[in-house]
Design a protein around this motif. Sequence first.
Motif, short mmCIF file in Angstrom:
data_model
loop_
_atom_site.label_atom_id
_atom_site.label_comp_id
_atom_site.label_asym_id
_atom_site.label_seq_id
_atom_site.Cartn_x
_atom_site.Cartn_y
_atom_site.Cartn_z
N TRP A 183 0.87 -1.18 0.00
CA TRP A 183 0.00 0.00 0.00
C TRP A 183 0.90 1.22 0.00
N TYR A 209 2.47 -0.09 10.35
CA TYR A 209 1.32 0.46 9.65
C TYR A 209 0.02 0.04 10.34
N THR A 211 -3.11 -0.85 9.46
CA THR A 211 -4.01 -1.91 9.02
C THR A 211 -3.24 -3.23 8.97
N THR A 215 -5.36 -8.17 6.44
CA THR A 215 -6.51 -7.39 5.96
C THR A 215 -6.18 -6.72 4.63
N LEU A 216 -5.00 -6.14 4.56
CA LEU A 216 -4.57 -5.51 3.31
C LEU A 216 -4.52 -6.52 2.16
N GLN A 219 -7.93 -7.26 0.84
CA GLN A 219 -8.41 -6.15 0.02
C GLN A 219 -7.72 -6.16 -1.35
#
Length: 232
Positions: A183, A209, A211, A215-216, A219
């Motif tokens: 990200w 980070y 998140t 989870t990243l 996504q």
Amino acid sequence: MSRSKRLLSLLDLLRQSRRPVSASQLAQRLNVSVRSIYRDIATLQEQGAQIEGEAGVGYQMVSGFWLPPLNFTSQELEALVLGMRWVTRQADPALAQSAESCLGKVLSELPADLADEVTHNTLLVGPTASLGDDINVARLRAALQAEFKVEFKYQDKVGHNSQRVVWPMALGYFQTALVLIAWCEVRQDFRHFRVDRLNELVIKDEARYPTPRRTLMNQWYEQQQISKPLPF
């Protein structure tokens, strides 16, 4: 290296070798004195490790110590050996050494005839191009495990340079490129970076980070269902 970690490393070295290994060879591999090796061997034997040998002759692990019988088919073993050989040729030195250690543990538990057949199988890994600076790769793997942000200068395929702060999510080993999936704080979106185009990489070890990496990744997977393929 702590003594407990050194004892485990010593066990691994003995397990990987099918012949007696001298104390001086073990001392050189672990960067300690020969006297320390003698003490460590005695400690392991007292704790139940089945190590045979003596000072001046060499040491060898008794087959079967700590690992249960491994029942692989011939094709499963071929797949395992081929995969480990690929890692030793393609990955950074630390991961390559781990692959060699893993393979050594498996081979040490196989019957002698099967171990010989696997060691001399006909599936080989050819020369491969360098996928990125080994130091950068090792740093990225460390950042991934700790979920730390990283900062670097990036040069895209047309030569434009930019400064990036990203949240590392995964490393993708492609045939001609090692790709960091992350990200990007600059783009506020998922981005893919060729590791061989990263410069001045720094782990921001004070900045985890917000998140979770899993989870990243979920996504990112969802986004890939509707986005274009990776541009490599």
